[in-house]
Design a protein around this motif. Structure first.
Motif, short mmCIF file in Angstrom:
data_model
loop_
_atom_site.label_atom_id
_atom_site.label_comp_id
_atom_site.label_asym_id
_atom_site.label_seq_id
_atom_site.Cartn_x
_atom_site.Cartn_y
_atom_site.Cartn_z
N GLN A 20 -63.17 -24.64 -0.67
CA GLN A 20 -62.79 -23.45 -1.42
C GLN A 20 -61.44 -22.88 -1.00
N HIS A 21 -60.55 -22.75 -2.00
CA HIS A 21 -59.28 -22.05 -1.85
C HIS A 21 -59.11 -21.26 -3.13
N PHE A 22 -59.03 -19.95 -3.03
CA PHE A 22 -59.04 -19.10 -4.22
C PHE A 22 -57.62 -18.71 -4.62
N LEU A 23 -57.26 -19.03 -5.86
CA LEU A 23 -55.94 -18.72 -6.39
C LEU A 23 -55.87 -17.23 -6.70
N THR A 24 -54.79 -16.56 -6.24
CA THR A 24 -54.70 -15.11 -6.38
C THR A 24 -53.47 -14.64 -7.15
N ASP A 25 -52.54 -15.53 -7.46
CA ASP A 25 -51.30 -15.13 -8.12
C ASP A 25 -51.55 -14.92 -9.62
N PRO A 26 -51.40 -13.68 -10.14
CA PRO A 26 -51.70 -13.41 -11.56
C PRO A 26 -50.86 -14.22 -12.53
N ALA A 27 -49.58 -14.40 -12.23
CA ALA A 27 -48.71 -15.14 -13.14
C ALA A 27 -49.13 -16.60 -13.24
N ILE A 28 -49.50 -17.20 -12.11
CA ILE A 28 -49.93 -18.60 -12.12
C ILE A 28 -51.28 -18.73 -12.83
N LEU A 29 -52.18 -17.79 -12.58
CA LEU A 29 -53.47 -17.81 -13.27
C LEU A 29 -53.28 -17.77 -14.78
N SER A 30 -52.41 -16.90 -15.25
CA SER A 30 -52.13 -16.82 -16.68
C SER A 30 -51.48 -18.12 -17.19
N GLY A 31 -50.61 -18.70 -16.37
CA GLY A 31 -49.96 -19.94 -16.76
C GLY A 31 -50.93 -21.09 -16.91
N ILE A 32 -51.94 -21.12 -16.07
CA ILE A 32 -52.95 -22.18 -16.16
C ILE A 32 -53.74 -22.06 -17.46
N VAL A 33 -54.12 -20.83 -17.79
CA VAL A 33 -54.85 -20.63 -19.04
C VAL A 33 -53.95 -20.88 -20.24
N ASP A 34 -52.67 -20.52 -20.13
CA ASP A 34 -51.72 -20.82 -21.20
C ASP A 34 -51.66 -22.33 -21.46
N ALA A 35 -51.72 -23.12 -20.40
CA ALA A 35 -51.68 -24.58 -20.55
C ALA A 35 -52.90 -25.10 -21.31
N LEU A 36 -54.03 -24.45 -21.14
CA LEU A 36 -55.24 -24.83 -21.87
C LEU A 36 -55.18 -24.34 -23.31
N ALA A 37 -54.58 -23.17 -23.52
CA ALA A 37 -54.39 -22.56 -24.84
C ALA A 37 -55.69 -22.39 -25.62
N PRO A 38 -56.69 -21.72 -25.03
CA PRO A 38 -57.93 -21.50 -25.77
C PRO A 38 -57.75 -20.43 -26.85
N THR A 39 -58.56 -20.51 -27.89
CA THR A 39 -58.56 -19.50 -28.94
C THR A 39 -59.96 -18.90 -29.05
N ARG A 40 -60.10 -17.91 -29.91
CA ARG A 40 -61.38 -17.25 -30.07
C ARG A 40 -62.43 -18.14 -30.72
N THR A 41 -62.03 -19.31 -31.19
CA THR A 41 -63.00 -20.24 -31.77
C THR A 41 -63.42 -21.33 -30.78
N ASP A 42 -62.86 -21.30 -29.56
CA ASP A 42 -63.10 -22.37 -28.59
C ASP A 42 -64.19 -22.03 -27.58
N THR A 43 -64.92 -23.07 -27.18
CA THR A 43 -65.80 -22.99 -26.02
C THR A 43 -65.08 -23.65 -24.85
N VAL A 44 -65.04 -22.95 -23.72
CA VAL A 44 -64.37 -23.47 -22.52
C VAL A 44 -65.41 -23.69 -21.44
N LEU A 45 -65.40 -24.88 -20.86
CA LEU A 45 -66.24 -25.20 -19.71
C LEU A 45 -65.35 -25.11 -18.48
N GLU A 46 -65.72 -24.22 -17.55
CA GLU A 46 -64.92 -24.02 -16.35
C GLU A 46 -65.64 -24.60 -15.14
N ILE A 47 -64.91 -25.40 -14.37
CA ILE A 47 -65.44 -26.01 -13.16
C ILE A 47 -65.11 -25.12 -11.97
N GLY A 48 -66.11 -24.67 -11.24
CA GLY A 48 -65.89 -23.90 -10.03
C GLY A 48 -65.15 -22.60 -10.25
N PRO A 49 -65.74 -21.63 -10.94
CA PRO A 49 -65.05 -20.36 -11.20
C PRO A 49 -64.77 -19.54 -9.96
#
Length: 272
Positions: A20-49
């Motif tokens: 376990q290493h927990f990511l804490t940088d808000p900008a990087i967290l947003s960038g990771i989700v931006d790379a996935l680009a989910p929409t309100r019609t998508d189901t997202v499976l997250e590994i190790g929240p």
């Protein structure tokens, strides 16, 4: 959508056995989700929240989030945290032993801050067909470089080939060690996998292909003609003939053979 309510008290302890290493940088967290680009019609499976840093953002952008957490204490904390979030489901369990389609359906996106000690098994599970429509992983940087490497790159190997025959790989973000708590000893990177429109290897042949490629790279300093004699038991003449048919120079080594040539070679070998 408002952020899920819940007590934000003392967090469960970090467990080294789960890497376990927990990511804490808000900008990087947003960038990771931006790379996935989910929409309100998508189901997202997250590994190790973990503590829910990515989950918070996903819950605001995706239609549904199914988060699989192996740590019992963290899973309990997450269930409390998202008790009022109707679009978030917390599943306690091991992603490697889970049925992704049963959890998320036939059409879903996959995301995860992947523990370094089990990155390869998780990636291999993620590229089993049918694949998620898009996958984004935060992994050790050297693993990201192996995943995205092409033939004749220094980092090119079995992992590169096995991913390339079913998916396109992009490195989208580099993440410094200081963005995590506790701080890991290595740098990280974010990679995005998108399934090929047409896989180079058929689904029923993937397991055998992976075994063959891993065996070939286990002898990466040998010429391919010798590799085939060793791992497939072919005669010198047969080895030469099948390599020529596959468009591979017999004196080439595995590290310069493209995924397309490996796929063609395996097809010829299994047809005989």
């Amino acid at each position: 959508m408002p952020r899920a309510a819940g007590r934000r008290g003392r967090q469960p302890p970090v467990l080294k056995k789960f890497g376990q290493h927990f990511l804490t940088d808000p900008a990087i967290l947003s960038g990771i989700v931006d790379a996935l680009a989910p929409t309100r019609t998508d189901t997202v499976l997250e590994i190790g929240p973990g503590r829910g840093a990515l989950t918070d953002i996903l819950a605001e952008r995706a239609g549904k989030v199914v988060a699989v957490e192996i740590d019992r204490a963290l899973a309990a904390s997450l269930r409390e945290r998202y008790a009022s979030a109707s679009n978030v489901e917390i599943v306690e369990g091991d992603f490697l032993e889970s049925d992704a389609r049963a959890l998320a359906g036939d059409d879903y996106l996959l995301i995860g801050n992947v523990p370094y000690n089990i990155t390869t098994p998780i990636v291999f599970k993620a590229i089993e067909l049918p694949m998620p429509r898009r996958s984004v992983f935060l992994v050790q940087r050297e693993v990201a470089e192996r995943m995205a490497a092409v033939a004749d790159d220094e980092d090119y190997g079995a992992l590169s080939v096995n991913i390339a025959v079913v998916a396109n790989v992009e490195q989208v973000l580099r993440v410094p060690a200081g963005a995590f708590k506790p701080r890991p000893k290595v740098e990280s990177a974010v990679v995005r996998l998108t399934p090929r429109a047409e896989p180079l290897v058929s689904p029923d042949s993937l397991a055998g292909f992976r075994t063959f490629v891993q065996a070939a790279f286990g002898q990466r300093r040998k010429q391919m003609v010798r590799v085939l004699r060793s791992v497939r038991g072919l005669s010198p003449d047969k080895s030469l003939a099948v390599l020529v048919s596959a468009g591979i120079e017999p004196s080439a080594r595995p590290e310069v053979v493209s995924p397309e040539r490996f796929a063609r070679l395996f097809e010829l070998l299994t047809a005989n």
